[in-house]
Design an enzyme around this catalytic site. Structure first.
Site, mmCIF file in Angstrom:
data_model
loop_
_atom_site.group_PDB
_atom_site.id
_atom_site.type_symbol
_atom_site.label_atom_id
_atom_site.label_comp_id
_atom_site.label_asym_id
_atom_site.label_seq_id
_atom_site.Cartn_x
_atom_site.Cartn_y
_atom_site.Cartn_z
ATOM 1 N N TYR A 60 0.649 -1.113 0.047
ATOM 2 C CA TYR A 60 0.069 0.007 -0.060
ATOM 3 C C TYR A 60 0.974 1.333 -0.144
ATOM 4 O O TYR A 60 1.459 1.667 1.114
ATOM 5 C CB TYR A 60 -0.876 0.200 1.224
ATOM 6 C CG TYR A 60 -1.828 -1.395 1.404
ATOM 7 C CD1 TYR A 60 -2.186 -1.912 0.294
ATOM 8 C CD2 TYR A 60 -2.617 -1.570 2.613
ATOM 9 C CE1 TYR A 60 -3.078 -2.821 0.365
ATOM 10 C CE2 TYR A 60 -3.416 -2.349 2.658
ATOM 11 C CZ TYR A 60 -3.889 -3.219 1.417
ATOM 12 O OH TYR A 60 -4.723 -4.218 1.709
ATOM 13 N N TYR A 205 -12.861 -7.663 3.405
ATOM 14 C CA TYR A 205 -12.346 -6.037 3.021
ATOM 15 C C TYR A 205 -13.201 -5.726 1.876
ATOM 16 O O TYR A 205 -14.075 -6.658 1.350
ATOM 17 C CB TYR A 205 -10.908 -6.283 2.369
ATOM 18 C CG TYR A 205 -10.890 -6.902 1.151
ATOM 19 C CD1 TYR A 205 -10.726 -6.271 -0.064
ATOM 20 C CD2 TYR A 205 -9.990 -8.171 0.993
ATOM 21 C CE1 TYR A 205 -10.390 -7.036 -1.340
ATOM 22 C CE2 TYR A 205 -9.597 -8.869 0.010
ATOM 23 C CZ TYR A 205 -9.908 -8.221 -1.219
ATOM 24 O OH TYR A 205 -9.236 -8.750 -2.286
#
Length: 326
Positions: A60, A205
């Site tokens: 990320y 998620y």
């Protein structure tokens, strides 16, 4: 904030976790420009609201999300469980690629520990299931890291049930992290039953479909997404002809939320948590004020009538997608 035990572990997770994908910023699979000051404030707010774990990953923002998370938990480490991931690496030009070799998993773990500023990772997850021939090697290394005390528990993300079976004898899998929301329901077919019968926690998620179920998007807003926001190019739910159908579905959901004096984000997260096999849902936030819109979902148990109504609307959506050729 309600908590649940993650699989066979002693980790007690708040049923909503802070998702740190977006705070990594732009780039491949990124969310566009991001201010680290907003990220830090958003994490602090989440912790103040009773969220006790952060889900991040080395990929990320090419380490940026982990670095920001590490800064946010300084002085609060005993209040926060850290979940991060390995298996996606990048070259000098920051092009991402998948690698599940044992030596790489070890190096990634050491790099994550340094960026996070911690001595142990509470939940270390293999981020991806490719290359398939290397999943046993990756999981063997995770088991070694657990034995050495660098990691408390190991989990996986985006794996098939067959792949879960293949590694269970090497070391028990603590958790699976799959996508799950009203539009993406593949885990209902086999994954949830397998995880329940093998004491594997499930942390889902994208419960709000990357923001699409919040009710805030219009076609114009989607068209204006920056080029380094993955939703503009790599998320099929944001592409026509599906986008028009999905936006109409969101408007049909709105009265259901309003009659319960709830918001659409709360409804999306509550729906993602409605299955008993699911331990928790990851909810992202990029700035303070956002996470407050979803944390009340932890106290909302959808009733059978609500679930049936949503199911009916989803069947209508599916028919509309088919008619539109999406």
């Amino acid at each position: 904030m309600k908590t649940k035990t993650l699989g066979y572990t002693d980790l007690e997770l708040s049923i909503i976790g802070f998702g740190a994908w977006a705070i990594g910023g732009g780039g491949e699979w990124g969310w566009g420009p991001q201010d680290d000051r907003d990220s830090l404030a958003a994490i602090q707010e989440a912790l103040d609201l009773g969220i006790n774990w952060i889900d991040t990953a080395a990929s990320y923002g090419h380490g940026r999300s982990e670095e920001v998370a590490g800064k946010a938990i300084k002085g609060r480490r005993d209040q926060v469980l850290i979940a991060t991931k390995c298996g996606i690496v990048w070259d000098d030009e920051k092009n991402n690629f998948f690698r599940l070799k044992g030596w790489s998993i070890r190096k990634e773990c050491e790099d994550s520990l340094r960026r996070l500023g911690v001595e142990v990772i509470d939940l270390y997850q293999v981020h991806i299931n490719s290359p398939d021939e290397d999943i046993e090697e990756s999981w063997t290394e995770v088991a070694r890291l657990i034995e050495e005390g660098k990691v408390r528990y190991g989990g996986v993300s985006n794996w098939t049930v067959d792949q879960l079976r293949r590694v269970q004898e090497i070391h028990p899998v603590a958790s699976l992290q799959p996508v799950y929301n009203m539009f993406d329901r593949g885990i209902e077919d086999e994954h949830l039953a397998y995880c329940a019968s093998n004491d594997i926690g499930v942390i889902v998620y994208s419960p709000m479909v990357s923001g699409l179920l919040t009710g805030k998007f219009t076609k114009e807003m989607v068209a204006a997404l920056p080029g380094d926001d993955f939703r503009a190019t790599n998320n099929p739910h944001f592409q026509e002809p599906a986008l028009s159908v999905n936006l109409e579905f969101v408007e049909q959901l709105r009265p259901l939320a309003e009659r319960s004096n709830r918001s659409l984000p709360e409804l999306a997260v509550a729906w993602a948590l409605h299955r008993s096999e699911i331990t928790a849902a990851i909810v992202g936030a990029r700035r303070p004020g956002q996470i407050k819109q979803t944390t009340p979902a932890a106290a909302w148990d959808l009733n059978e009538e609500d679930l049936a109504e949503i199911e009916g609307l989803l069947l209508e959506r599916e028919a509309s997608l088919n008619a539109a050729g999406a």
